[in-house]
Design an enzyme around this catalytic site. Structure first.
Site, PDB file in Angstrom:
ATOM      1  NE  ARG A 149      -7.286   4.183   5.489  1.00 37.58           N
ATOM      2  CZ  ARG A 149      -6.459   4.913   6.221  1.00 37.58           C
ATOM      3  NH1 ARG A 149      -6.735   5.133   7.479  1.00 37.58           N
ATOM      4  NH2 ARG A 149      -5.389   5.441   5.703  1.00 37.58           N
ATOM      5  CE  LYS A 157      -1.712   1.492   4.095  1.00 35.77           C
ATOM      6  NZ  LYS A 157      -1.404   2.882   4.441  1.00 35.77           N
ATOM      7  CG  ASN A 158       2.203   2.750   3.555  1.00 35.59           C
ATOM      8  OD1 ASN A 158       1.047   3.067   3.262  1.00 35.59           O
ATOM      9  ND2 ASN A 158       2.595   2.526   4.794  1.00 35.59           N
ATOM     10  CG  ASP A 172       3.270   1.202   9.431  1.00 34.62           C
ATOM     11  OD1 ASP A 172       2.800   2.033  10.218  1.00 34.62           O
ATOM     12  OD2 ASP A 172       3.541   1.469   8.241  1.00 34.62           O
ATOM     13  CB  CYS A 229      -4.951  10.676  11.955  1.00 33.98           C
ATOM     14  SG  CYS A 229      -3.402   9.849  12.225  1.00 33.98           S
ATOM     15  NE  ARG A 284       0.383  10.095  10.374  1.00 32.67           N
ATOM     16  CZ  ARG A 284      -0.082   9.115   9.609  1.00 32.67           C
ATOM     17  NH1 ARG A 284      -1.238   8.571   9.884  1.00 32.67           N
ATOM     18  NH2 ARG A 284       0.602   8.699   8.571  1.00 32.67           N
ATOM     19  CB  VAL A 291       7.556   6.419  14.537  1.00 33.35           C
ATOM     20  CG1 VAL A 291       7.216   7.133  13.238  1.00 33.35           C
ATOM     21  CG2 VAL A 291       8.845   5.630  14.388  1.00 33.35           C
TER      22      VAL A 291
END
Ligand code: EPU
Length: 419
Positions: free
Chosen positions: A398, A22-23, A306, A117, A122, A328
């Site tokens: 997502r 995805k990223n 992640d 978020c 962010r 992070v």
């Protein structure tokens, strides 16, 4: 809203194939804005975030087609809007990735600020100040970033923090800028490298992607190209953790083991046997329970943020105590309260979760709050006693392609309950 129903306690066995990352797919789709020629992107995962990006491009005038092999063909020779509205950016922060390409090719962009978020505030200040240093006239007005530039100019940028999409946005801006841009303290994530490889195939002159210094010599224009998205290392890691929690033996195919060093060494420490081939990982878990492992997240090649939530779930049922430190994002522990509801013995102290492993989690209704937190709840459900219902799984959709089908194929009892 769809839910997932999971009956825990089944071992996982068999083979699973990993989708495109995805990223990497998100910035690469945005990069198609840099040329008026056709781009063909392969191995694009079927995810909500991809649909959102295609919708955003479509609104700007992109011509998008799926060919018979499910490659996406994008032609941007008719872009008539340089606008990313709040309604879209708020559902997907990665929409910010159109800022650099729009400004570089069309000299104009009007992109909503993403706002906070579920995992932290962010900000995107590094994206904005980098473009300003490249000569953009850029202001934030009524929640929108409004940027203009005749032609961006190369600049020497020292990024204040390691930012993945910030590095990507500035790299995409720099490929069409006048002169040389140096990005210092650049993100080294494999997805940044994949984007650089795609841009190079389009005719960009980029050196050093994958290191912390990326040097880009701007060119006048880019041309069409074909690019295959790299496999998703976070999806890979999520399946690996699932097997280590649930027990069994699974071959994870179509992946890149080299991108998972930090994750694999933690899984070995947790008691897993790992066999690597060029594009597959076979994981075997014979122990009754995994051993607890301490986690400390950091940018690549460190342990990925992640994967933090998934390892938190693993530590909940592990033998021993562990600490999980998130460096992070400031608020990426929304899964902790949900895991507590399933019987986890875990508490938060600042940016560290302290976990005392318990022998068993007990199924409960839980709620997904963000993508990776949701994944951790699915993993917890796979080993919990009883029937876990995970609500608000649009977060999972997502970022994970048909997660329930892939787990079912491995023997899990997991079903989608449509709203
Ligand atoms: N930051 C700033 N200013 C900026 C940009 C970032 O202060 O201008 C801070 C952030 O607030 C954060 C840190 O820098 O504390 C790192 O954030 P980064 O910019 O690297 O995150 P991102 O680019 O917004 C990408 C991934 C995330 C992943 C992070 C970290 C995409 C589309 N998203 O986000 O993926 O967690 O890098 O690796 O690439 C996910 O897939 O679930 C996900 C959240």
């Amino acid at each position: 809203m769809d839910k997932l129903k999971i009956v825990g306690g089944k071992e996982l066995n068999g083979e699973v194939s990993i989708s495109g990352a995805k990223n990497a797919a998100l910035p690469i789709l945005a990069s198609t804005l840099l040329t008026d020629q056709t781009m063909t992107i392969s191995n694009v995962p079927h995810l909500h975030d991809i649909t959102t990006t295609m919708e955003l491009l479509g609104r700007m005038g992109s011509d998008l087609m799926l060919d018979e092999k499910l490659n996406i063909e994008v032609t941007n020779n008719n872009i008539n809007e340089f606008f990313a509205p709040y309604e879209m950016v708020k559902t997907m922060r990665a929409s910010i990735l159109v800022l650099g390409p729009l400004l570089a090719r069309f000299g104009e962009a009007d992109v909503s600020l993403p706002g906070g978020c579920a995992i932290g505030s962010r900000p995107v200040d590094i994206h904005i100040s980098g473009l300003a240093a490249m000569g953009a006239d850029i202001t934030v007005d009524k929640g929108y970033i409004k940027a203009k530039a005749k032609r961006l100019k190369g600049a020497h940028l020292i990024l204040e923090m390691v930012t993945v999409t910030g590095t990507e946005n500035l790299m995409m801006a720099a490929v069409l800028a006048d002169g040389k841009t140096t990005l210092e303290n650049a993100a080294r994530e494999p997805e940044v490298v994949d984007l650089a490889e795609c841009l190079i195939a389009m005719g960009a002159n980029i050196q050093g992607a994958g290191t912390d210094t990326i040097v880009i010599e701007g060119v006048e224009s880019l041309h069409g190209a074909q690019h295959t998205i790299l496999p998703d290392r976070i999806e890979t890691g999520t399946f690996l953790v699932a097997v280590v929690m649930a027990g069994g033996k699974v071959k994870i195919k179509n992946t890149r083991p080299k991108l998972l060093d930090a994750v694999l060494s933690k899984l070995r420490a947790a008691g897993a046997q790992i066999e690597l081939e060029d594009s597959s990982i076979t994981v075997t878990m014979d122990l009754e329970r995994p051993r607890a492992v301490d986690i400390h997240t950091s940018p690549f090649p460190g342990f990925p943020t992640d994967m933090q939530a998934q390892f938190t779930a693993l530590n909940c049922i592990a033998e021993g105590n562990s600490t999980i430190t998130e460096t992070v994002f400031e608020n990426r522990f929304m899964h902790v309260q949900e895991l507590q509801r399933m019987g986890a013995n875990i508490k938060l102290e600042g940016n560290t979760a302290i976990c005392n492993g318990v022998a068993k989690l007990i199924a409960a209704p839980v709620m997904a709050t963000d993508l990776r937190a949701s994944a951790s709840l699915v993993l917890a459900g796979l080993v919990a006693e009883g029937e876990t219902i995970v609500d608000r799984i649009y977060h999972i959709d997502r970022g994970y392609e048909t997660i329930e089908e892939k787990f079912r194929q491995l023997g899990a009892e997991i079903n989608r309950m449509p709203a």
